[in-house]
Design an enzyme around this catalytic site. Structure first.
Site: not given
Ligand SMILES: CC(C)(COP(=O)(O)OP(=O)(O)OC[C@H]1O[C@@H](n2cnc3c(N)ncnc32)[C@H](O)[C@@H]1OP(=O)(O)O)[C@@H](O)C(=O)NCCC(=O)NCCS
Length: 348
Positions: A131, A275, A305
């Site tokens: 990215c 980004h 993304n």
């Molecule tokens: C991925 C991302 C959206 C997850 O959001 P979050 O608030 O951190 O959510 P969590 O990972 O804590 O998950 C919370 C819950 O939602 C659930 N969940 C994850 N994806 C889900 C989806 N698409 N729909 C519904 N529930 C989802 C998880 O299983 C978890 O459930 P649990 O509490 O029962 O275990 C966020 O962490 C993010 O944007 N991270 C960076 C993205 C990235 O890495 N980009 C690439 C690099 S540039």
């Protein structure tokens, strides 16, 4: 003198009043035809529009079909950037393409662009920077121009991460889209215009937070069981929570560094082109920065993304809509796999 001191001394900001600099003279982008809204994911994925929108800000993304890939999208984005610059393929002295999803490893996307566009036998190569890739290739182009080696460089960011995803993993497949964006960077002696500051970092010790397979599948994204296709294995794996924290710190640090190195003159407009990863990451960073939300160029709600394409795609849209214009001070700031992060401050 230590290595760090040597590096920092070569990266001091450049005055915009003297010498040869590089400036953005044209932008272009290209998107796949297929739109996938949050509601289009199948019930078996156990996700929903409300979760995706509130956790990421994403409503929709574009995914490649059978006749689209990072080469076809990048080629069209490049063509549009060259036309917008008022140049022809013959004027281009170098092509650099940022991609982690090249159509083939060899020939590179950049060599394919060179051949298809009908350029002279100029240097052309791809750079893998995930990215942050577009910052890497912009910096390379800027160095070639500053050194006097090139006058006009075609800089492309093109990725089709849908070809690396597991569409049964709801925590990753909803985040990404496919796209390409491009700029032409040209030499200028014009006062008050051009690239002022570039900065790049890496931290390989934390590389496991975002892992990608070493190949790209030709299988298009499968959203329902009715569509026959093999699952993509191995696929992109990420630690969303940790990457979230890293991304906020990287973005805050880059903006602070850039503004300290290149203070924006009184009365001038400053815009951030980050980004396009997650609205919550941007919002969290803004809480620590002297920026208003309207100073941030965003389109992640429509495209998700798009990896190396995200910044040039956002820039091209912002130029087309007049959101950014000549004389604006822009900071492009990216972060991602590697881990890597970096920024470029320029005056349009
Ligand atoms: C991925 C991302 C959206 C997850 O959001 P979050 O608030 O951190 O959510 P969590 O990972 O804590 O998950 C919370 C819950 O939602 C659930 N969940 C994850 N994806 C889900 C989806 N698409 N729909 C519904 N529930 C989802 C998880 O299983 C978890 O459930 P649990 O509490 O029962 O275990 C966020 O962490 C993010 O944007 N991270 C960076 C993205 C990235 O890495 N980009 C690439 C690099 S540039």
């Amino acid at each position: 003198m230590s290595t760090t001191q040597t590096l920092l001394q070569t990266q001091v900001p450049r005055p915009l009043s003297v010498g040869r600099r590089s400036a953005v003279v044209g932008t272009g982008s290209c998107l796949p035809a297929r739109s996938v809204h949050n509601d289009d994911f199948p019930a078996t994925l156990a996700t929903n529009d409300e979760w995706i929108r509130t956790r990421t800000g994403i409503r929709c993304r574009r995914l490649t079909g059978p006749d689209e890939n990072s080469y076809t999208l990048g080629l069209e984005a490049g063509r549009r950037a060259i036309a917008a610059a008022g140049l022809t393929a013959n004027d281009i002295d170098l092509i650099v393409c940022a991609t982690v999803t090249p159509y083939t490893m060899c020939p590179s996307n950049a060599c394919r662009f060179q051949g298809e566009l009908g350029c002279r036998p100029i240097p052309a190569f791809d750079v893998i920077g995930a990215c942050t890739g577009f910052i890497h290739v912009m910096s390379i182009a800027d160095q070639f121009i500053q050194s006097g080696t090139c006058n006009n460089v075609l800089v492309v960011g093109s990725d089709v991460l849908s070809r690396t995803l597991d569409y049964t993993d709801r925590s990753t497949c909803i985040l990404f889209g496919d796209a390409a964006g491009a700029v032409v960077l040209s030499a200028t002696g014009e006062q008050g215009r051009g690239v002022r500051w570039t900065r790049m970092y890496s931290d390989g010790a934390r590389g496991d937070l975002i892992r990608m397979p070493s190949h790209v599948t030709n299988t298009i994204a499968v959203l329902s069981e009715g569509q026959a296709a093999a699952p993509v294995i191995p696929h992109l794996v990420l630690n969303g929570r940790e990457v979230f924290r890293f991304a906020v710190r990287a973005l805050v640090g880059l903006v602070q560094e850039a503004l300290e190195a290149c203070p924006v003159p009184e009365g001038a407009r400053f815009l951030l082109v980050p980004h396009q990863v997650n609205q919550r990451i941007i919002d969290a960073a803004l809480q620590e920065l002297p920026l208003r939300p309207e100073q941030v160029v965003l389109n992640l709600d429509r495209y998700g993304n798009t990896s190396a394409a995200s910044i040039p795609l956002a820039l091209d849209e912002a130029v087309a809509t007049g959101t950014v214009r000549s004389g604006d001070h822009l900071l492009m700031a990216a972060f991602g796999g590697g881990l890597t992060w970096g920024g470029i401050m320029l005056t349009l």
